[in-house]
Design a protein around this motif. Structure first.
Motif, PDB file in Angstrom:
ATOM      1  N   GLU A 236       0.830  -1.205   0.000  1.00 14.52           N
ATOM      2  CA  GLU A 236       0.000   0.000   0.000  1.00 14.52           C
ATOM      3  C   GLU A 236       0.870   1.263   0.000  1.00 14.52           C
ATOM      4  O   GLU A 236       0.585   2.229  -0.726  1.00 14.52           O
ATOM      5  CB  GLU A 236      -0.925  -0.018   1.212  1.00 14.52           C
ATOM      6  N   GLU A 237       1.929   1.245   0.795  1.00 12.01           N
ATOM      7  CA  GLU A 237       2.836   2.401   0.829  1.00 12.01           C
ATOM      8  C   GLU A 237       3.500   2.621  -0.523  1.00 12.01           C
ATOM      9  O   GLU A 237       3.628   3.755  -0.998  1.00 12.01           O
ATOM     10  CB  GLU A 237       3.913   2.178   1.904  1.00 12.01           C
ATOM     11  N   ARG A 238       3.924   1.528  -1.143  1.00 15.98           N
ATOM     12  CA  ARG A 238       4.625   1.654  -2.419  1.00 15.98           C
ATOM     13  C   ARG A 238       3.686   2.165  -3.504  1.00 15.98           C
ATOM     14  O   ARG A 238       4.064   3.014  -4.315  1.00 15.98           O
ATOM     15  CB  ARG A 238       5.197   0.282  -2.796  1.00 15.98           C
ATOM     16  N   ASN A 239       2.450   1.673  -3.534  1.00  9.34           N
ATOM     17  CA  ASN A 239       1.490   2.144  -4.528  1.00  9.34           C
ATOM     18  C   ASN A 239       1.134   3.614  -4.301  1.00  9.34           C
ATOM     19  O   ASN A 239       0.932   4.371  -5.262  1.00  9.34           O
ATOM     20  CB  ASN A 239       0.236   1.279  -4.504  1.00  9.34           C
ATOM     21  N   ALA A 240       1.062   4.031  -3.030  1.00  5.39           N
ATOM     22  CA  ALA A 240       0.806   5.449  -2.748  1.00  5.39           C
ATOM     23  C   ALA A 240       1.961   6.310  -3.248  1.00  5.39           C
ATOM     24  O   ALA A 240       1.744   7.411  -3.787  1.00  5.39           O
ATOM     25  CB  ALA A 240       0.598   5.643  -1.251  1.00  5.39           C
ATOM     26  N   ARG A 241       3.168   5.818  -3.115  1.00  9.12           N
ATOM     27  CA  ARG A 241       4.329   6.561  -3.595  1.00  9.12           C
ATOM     28  C   ARG A 241       4.287   6.702  -5.113  1.00  9.12           C
ATOM     29  O   ARG A 241       4.632   7.745  -5.664  1.00  9.12           O
ATOM     30  CB  ARG A 241       5.610   5.849  -3.163  1.00  9.12           C
ATOM     31  N   HIS A 242       3.844   5.639  -5.807  1.00  8.48           N
ATOM     32  CA  HIS A 242       3.771   5.670  -7.270  1.00  8.48           C
ATOM     33  C   HIS A 242       2.507   6.374  -7.774  1.00  8.48           C
ATOM     34  O   HIS A 242       2.387   6.656  -8.974  1.00  8.48           O
ATOM     35  CB  HIS A 242       3.804   4.244  -7.827  1.00  8.48           C
ATOM     36  N   ARG A 243       1.555   6.606  -6.849  1.00  6.20           N
ATOM     37  CA  ARG A 243       0.263   7.196  -7.209  1.00  6.20           C
ATOM     38  C   ARG A 243      -0.447   6.366  -8.273  1.00  6.20           C
ATOM     39  O   ARG A 243      -1.160   6.890  -9.131  1.00  6.20           O
ATOM     40  CB  ARG A 243       0.440   8.642  -7.701  1.00  6.20           C
ATOM     41  N   ALA A 244      -0.232   5.040  -8.197  1.00 12.64           N
ATOM     42  CA  ALA A 244      -0.857   4.096  -9.137  1.00 12.64           C
ATOM     43  C   ALA A 244      -0.684   2.692  -8.555  1.00 12.64           C
ATOM     44  O   ALA A 244       0.265   2.435  -7.809  1.00 12.64           O
ATOM     45  CB  ALA A 244      -0.205   4.179 -10.519  1.00 12.64           C
TER      46      ALA A 244
ATOM     47  N   ARG B 244       0.814  -0.161  -8.818  1.00 16.03           N
ATOM     48  CA  ARG B 244       1.916  -0.860  -9.486  1.00 16.03           C
ATOM     49  C   ARG B 244       2.122  -2.269  -8.939  1.00 16.03           C
ATOM     50  O   ARG B 244       2.467  -3.188  -9.667  1.00 16.03           O
ATOM     51  CB  ARG B 244       3.217  -0.064  -9.331  1.00 16.03           C
TER      52      ARG B 244
END
Length: 260
Positions: A104-112, A114
């Motif tokens: 969830e943190e990583r997808n928030a960072r990518h704003r998509a 991923r």
């Protein structure tokens, strides 16, 4: 432990992100599996009367050839206790919870979206046979109903002298890794998530099950010797010796059960 898992998995995600910067596709995705409950696979087979409650735990866990009752456990056979099994499962659950948070943190960072999670742990929980009291809830692909009999499960592979499978089929003879058909079920789970994520061409219903089943030699060419391993202790010791050799603990002599 979960904190160590987080540190190492975050490093892994950083490295994947670094690689993905060179990905020419603007819509790249990464599909990751979580950690299964290792006490489900038959290398740690439950021994003794099941304890109350579900998921079902057993007083002891040991190598499949030695899971013949508590006598060999009491004689010194290597084993886990129910408390050990619960502690392992709780640690796995904590790691999986952290994995969800990391994605969830990583997808928030990518704003998509991923990164996508494939719930291999949940799928194996639904496949588990003894853990569910012999009532697994996993929904097999449609091909299995008419073409794979008897139904497969997560118990250790067992075939009678006539070559009829009595148990298992999903896990290979090492008691840990999937059989060919088990690998097909893993692919099935990944493709379901890929289809939900909109990956073009991802269709679990198009998996070549006839070819997969035909290539699984444990299914196509059963091993009647398995009945002897279950019946005679000397063969059980020999199989255990092979396990110990593969996993690095065999010292090269027969000895008593305590030597294993």
């Amino acid at each position: 432990m979960p904190d160590d898992f987080v540190a190492e998995y975050r490093e892994l995600l950083d490295r994947v992100d670094t690689l993905m910067r060179r990905n020419e596709s603007p819509g790249w995705r990464v599909f990751v599996a979580n950690v299964p409950h290792v006490t489900i696979v038959p290398i740690a087979t439950g021994v003794g009367d099941p304890l109350p409650g579900l998921p079902r735990y057993y007083p002891y866990y040991t190598y499949p050839p030695l899971a013949r009752g508590t006598r060999l456990i009491e004689a010194g056979a290597p084993h886990l206790t129910a408390a050990d099994a619960r502690r392992i499962d709780e640690t796995v659950d904590a790691c999986n919870a952290q994995l969800v948070r990391l994605i969830e943190e990583r997808n928030a960072r990518h704003r998509a979206p991923r990164y996508h999670l494939v719930d291999v742990s949940g799928g194996l929980d639904r496949l588990a046979y003894r853990r569910t009291g012999g009532e697994p809830s996993y929904e097999f692909p449609a091909y299995f109903a008419a073409n794979v009999a008897p139904p497969m499960d997560t118990r250790f592979y067992h075939v009678d002298r006539a070559g009829r499978r009595k148990a298992g089929g999903i896990v290979s003879l090492d008691g840990v890794h999937p059989s060919v058909i088990g690998q097909g079920l893993l692919a099935h789970e990944f493709l379901k998530v890929m289809r939900e994520a909109g990956v073009p061409g991802a269709d679990p219903d198009r998996l070549p099950w006839p070819r997969t089943v035909a290539s699984d030699t444990l299914y196509q060419d059963p091993i009647p010797l398995m009945e002897e391993i279950y019946q005679y202790e000397e063969l059980s010791y020999a199989v255990l010796s092979a396990y110990r050799y593969v996993f690095g603990g065999f010292q090269g002599r027969r000895g008593s059960i305590k030597d294993f």
